[in-house]
Enzyme design. Structure first.
Site, PDB file in Angstrom:
ATOM      1  N   CYS A  29      -2.443   8.788   2.760  1.00 20.81           N
ATOM      2  CA  CYS A  29      -2.133   8.446   1.362  1.00 20.81           C
ATOM      3  C   CYS A  29      -3.312   8.744   0.437  1.00 20.81           C
ATOM      4  CB  CYS A  29      -1.689   6.996   1.255  1.00 20.81           C
ATOM      5  SG  CYS A  29      -2.783   5.878   2.119  1.00 20.81           S
ATOM      6  N   GLU A  47       0.887  -1.178   0.000  1.00 23.37           N
ATOM      7  CA  GLU A  47       0.000   0.000   0.000  1.00 23.37           C
ATOM      8  C   GLU A  47       0.916   1.216   0.000  1.00 23.37           C
ATOM      9  OE1 GLU A  47      -2.957  -0.386  -0.535  1.00 23.37           O
ATOM     10  OE2 GLU A  47      -3.659  -2.220   0.401  1.00 23.37           O
TER      11      GLU A  47
HETATM   12  P1  NAD Z   1      10.177   6.890   4.397  1.00 22.16           P
HETATM   13  O1  NAD Z   1       9.929   6.507   2.998  1.00 22.16           O
HETATM   14  O2  NAD Z   1      11.574   6.920   4.913  1.00 22.16           O
HETATM   15  O3  NAD Z   1       9.377   5.933   5.416  1.00 22.16           O
HETATM   16  C1  NAD Z   1       8.034   5.567   5.205  1.00 22.16           C
HETATM   17  C2  NAD Z   1       7.741   4.361   6.126  1.00 22.16           C
HETATM   18  O4  NAD Z   1       8.533   3.283   5.675  1.00 22.16           O
HETATM   19  C3  NAD Z   1       8.149   4.574   7.590  1.00 22.16           C
HETATM   20  O5  NAD Z   1       7.168   4.001   8.403  1.00 22.16           O
HETATM   21  C4  NAD Z   1       9.472   3.832   7.743  1.00 22.16           C
HETATM   22  O6  NAD Z   1       9.609   3.238   9.018  1.00 22.16           O
HETATM   23  C5  NAD Z   1       9.352   2.755   6.705  1.00 22.16           C
HETATM   24  N1  NAD Z   1      10.634   2.392   6.117  1.00 22.16           N
HETATM   25  C6  NAD Z   1      11.571   3.225   5.603  1.00 22.16           C
HETATM   26  N2  NAD Z   1      12.614   2.522   5.121  1.00 22.16           N
HETATM   27  C7  NAD Z   1      12.331   1.218   5.331  1.00 22.16           C
HETATM   28  C8  NAD Z   1      13.009   0.000   5.057  1.00 22.16           C
HETATM   29  N3  NAD Z   1      14.182  -0.032   4.423  1.00 22.16           N
HETATM   30  N4  NAD Z   1      12.419  -1.155   5.437  1.00 22.16           N
HETATM   31  C9  NAD Z   1      11.217  -1.172   6.045  1.00 22.16           C
HETATM   32  N5  NAD Z   1      10.525  -0.052   6.334  1.00 22.16           N
HETATM   33  C10 NAD Z   1      11.066   1.132   5.972  1.00 22.16           C
HETATM   34  O7  NAD Z   1       9.561   8.302   4.555  1.00 22.16           O
HETATM   35  P2  NAD Z   1       8.997   9.100   5.775  1.00 22.16           P
HETATM   36  O8  NAD Z   1       9.658  10.425   5.803  1.00 22.16           O
HETATM   37  O9  NAD Z   1       8.916   8.327   7.051  1.00 22.16           O
HETATM   38  O10 NAD Z   1       7.534   9.259   5.240  1.00 22.16           O
HETATM   39  C11 NAD Z   1       7.265  10.079   4.142  1.00 22.16           C
HETATM   40  C12 NAD Z   1       6.769   9.338   2.950  1.00 22.16           C
HETATM   41  O11 NAD Z   1       6.251   8.076   3.286  1.00 22.16           O
HETATM   42  C13 NAD Z   1       5.627  10.108   2.352  1.00 22.16           C
HETATM   43  O12 NAD Z   1       6.076  10.784   1.230  1.00 22.16           O
HETATM   44  C14 NAD Z   1       4.562   9.106   2.018  1.00 22.16           C
HETATM   45  O13 NAD Z   1       4.496   8.889   0.634  1.00 22.16           O
HETATM   46  C15 NAD Z   1       5.020   7.834   2.644  1.00 22.16           C
HETATM   47  N6  NAD Z   1       4.065   7.312   3.613  1.00 22.16           N
HETATM   48  C16 NAD Z   1       2.986   6.695   3.109  1.00 22.16           C
HETATM   49  C17 NAD Z   1       2.048   6.179   3.962  1.00 22.16           C
HETATM   50  C18 NAD Z   1       0.833   5.502   3.429  1.00 22.16           C
HETATM   51  O14 NAD Z   1      -0.135   5.383   4.141  1.00 22.16           O
HETATM   52  N7  NAD Z   1       0.869   4.999   2.193  1.00 22.16           N
HETATM   53  C19 NAD Z   1       2.219   6.297   5.328  1.00 22.16           C
HETATM   54  C20 NAD Z   1       3.364   6.934   5.817  1.00 22.16           C
HETATM   55  C21 NAD Z   1       4.299   7.429   4.937  1.00 22.16           C
END
Ligand code: NAD
Length: 477
Positions: free
Chosen positions: A282, A248
């Site tokens: 999202c 997702e």
């Molecule tokens: P990010 O991409 O670093 O992290 C997003 C999520 O992924 C976090 O919960 C983080 O713990 C997890 N994550 C990151 N790297 C990972 C890895 N290598 N393995 C497993 N999990 C990992 O970005 P962020 O600054 O935390 O969030 C911003 C972006 O994340 C936003 O631009 C948005 O698109 C996305 N986001 C989407 C949703 C959603 O509901 N689809 C929710 C939260 C964040």
């Protein structure tokens, strides 16, 4: 007085601490509210062993018995809902009323999946008289799941509900910034008598945990909610062991406002939905394409209401919108607003971070963004609304479909013709007309294109957590 729970890992039915911890901050004032335990390799190995044992027991437990345990846990979550909501507001910052709704929504996910598992019927395929073909659904195995920080309780609930209702075991890495929601769920399942090892909760450095867990032979599904970039990375790791994924990912939801609706009403609804969770959803309505005939009235009403949105501490009854979750979101929004400004778009509300402590950013309206503006291409994931006029519904659909995302999309219209066009032609997993609600427990939720793969909720929600087996049984050798 609100107290934040003591954070622990939950492995093999036991609570564990760790030497290494990461501070958890309250985004409203940047104070430290908790110490997140970081799972070691040994903790992850124990979680894998426990999940293997848990799977053996749970996959052979009747769905109705599984549902009983889930519903007992839900009853405990409901009893504790005020405590859970308060810890969500502390770690995430959202207004307490929204945190309460989130807990309720998390419970609905559990209730729905518990009911669906009981009805996960197979089928008998018509055949020659002396042979019978029977199709059954079986739980896939151990699930490695990763939940994000935007909904600290309902996001983990989606993953845990799907896995546990289906008879899988699960190792969940919940978000390091908002761990309490998942912790409260684990507590409820522990107290409800879930067998040890079926649910394991770990925290730590995301990349360390995912790169260790996903390649394990025992892990038979990777379930992730988060950004498209991370989703692609985890899918690549999973592909090496042909492990299926449920992804997702990001969206950048278009909202098409046709000229046959009341622009003021559409603007009111849009502002209140945009402010929800400080835009960190999202499915948040973000790219508004408004028919030129009603553009000016819609824009004026939107700007007026956006300016009236009060930002503040989530515990303050006057707060409409809390802070964003962390400094990364503030910086991301600032960069997009700066770029829009530089390219000549009008910033009509918000647009400047207030001084002082806390990750606050006002509801910001950027209008008439030229092609090439970064915000039109990159999901803001924050309180930023982009409003542009269009000449026709066709043009709006073309612009809505121009991005590689396709999660949620919205339309405002009373014309059956327009509604049909939007529903048929917008490339998205979820199209909503005259409502900005993209998903409820009983409807399938998920994306197309780079917004993801698979569905959560609805009758489809458990498909990924189960495999299909065909049994051919000849009656006589
Ligand atoms: P990010 O991409 O670093 O992290 C997003 C999520 O992924 C976090 O919960 C983080 O713990 C997890 N994550 C990151 N790297 C990972 C890895 N290598 N393995 C497993 N999990 C990992 O970005 P962020 O600054 O935390 O969030 C911003 C972006 O994340 C936003 O631009 C948005 O698109 C996305 N986001 C989407 C949703 C959603 O509901 N689809 C929710 C939260 C964040």
């Amino acid at each position: 007085m609100t107290s934040y729970p003591k954070l622990q890992l939950y492995i093999a039915g036991q609570w564990r601490s760790s030497k290494e911890t990461i501070p958890v901050l309250n985004p409203a004032d940047e104070t430290v509210i908790g110490a997140l335990p970081v799972a070691s390799r040994a903790d992850l190995d124990d979680a894998l062993d426990a999940a293997a044992r848990g799977f053996r027991i749970w996959s052979r437990t009747a769905p109705a018995k599984r549902a009983e345990v889930i519903l007992r846990a839900v009853a405990l979550i409901k009893e504790r809902s005020e405590e859970i909501a308060r810890s969500i507001t502390m770690e995430h910052g959202k207004p307490i009323a929204q945190a309460r709704l989130e807990v309720q929504r998390g419970c609905e996910f559990f209730e729905w999946d518990a009911g669906e598992a009981v009805r996960s019927y197979g089928r008998v395929i018509p055949s020659e008289p002396d042979i019978r073909y029977i199709v059954i659904h079986q739980p896939v195995g151990t699930v490695a799941a990763f939940s994000p920080w935007n909904f600290p309780m309902s996001q983990p609930a989606r993953k845990i509900a799907g896995a546990i209702a289906s008879g899988c075991s699960i190792i969940l890495k919940a978000a390091e910034e908002t761990p309490a929601g998942a912790l409260h769920i684990a507590r409820a399942f522990h107290d409800a008598g879930l067998p040890a090892g079926v649910l394991n909760l770990v925290f730590g450095v995301p990349a360390d945990i995912s790169s260790y867990l996903i390649p394990q032979e025992q892990v038979r599904l990777v379930a992730f909610t988060g950004s498209t970039a991370v989703g692609k990375h985890l899918t690549e790791i999973a592909s090496r062991s042909v492990t299926p994924v449920l992804m997702e990912l990001g969206g950048h939801a278009p909202v098409i406002v046709c000229d046959d609706v009341d622009p003021i009403r559409a603007a009111e609804l849009s502002v209140s939905r945009k402010a929800r969770n400080s835009g960190q959803v999202c499915t948040s309505p973000t790219r508004f394409f408004v028919h030129k005939n009603i553009y000016r009235s819609f824009l004026d009403a939107f700007v007026e209401r956006a300016k009236a949105v009060r930002i503040g501490d989530g515990f303050d009854a006057n707060t409409d919108m809390g802070p964003v979750a962390n400094h990364r979101r503030v910086e991301a929004i600032e960069t997009l607003v700066e770029d829009a400004r530089d390219r000549g778009s009008q910033i009509l509300a918000g647009g400047t971070k207030p001084t002082g402590k806390g990750y606050f950013y006002p509801l910001t309206v950027a209008a008439e963004l030229p092609d090439g503006a970064r915000a039109l291409e990159v999901e803001p994931f924050g309180p930023l609304a982009l409003i542009n006029p269009v000449d026709s519904v066709e043009e709006a659909i073309e612009r809505a479909n121009a991005l590689p995302f396709g999660l949620a999309a919205y339309g405002f219209t009373h014309s059956a013709h327009n509604a049909h066009m939007l529903a048929e032609r917008i490339e998205a997993g979820n199209v909503s007309i005259n409502t900005l609600e993209a998903s409820v427990a009983e409807t399938p939720f998920g994306g197309v294109k780079e917004s993801g793969y698979g569905r959560e909720g609805g009758a489809e929600g458990l498909h990924h957590y189960m495999t299909v087996k065909n049994i051919s049984h000849r009656m006589v050798l």
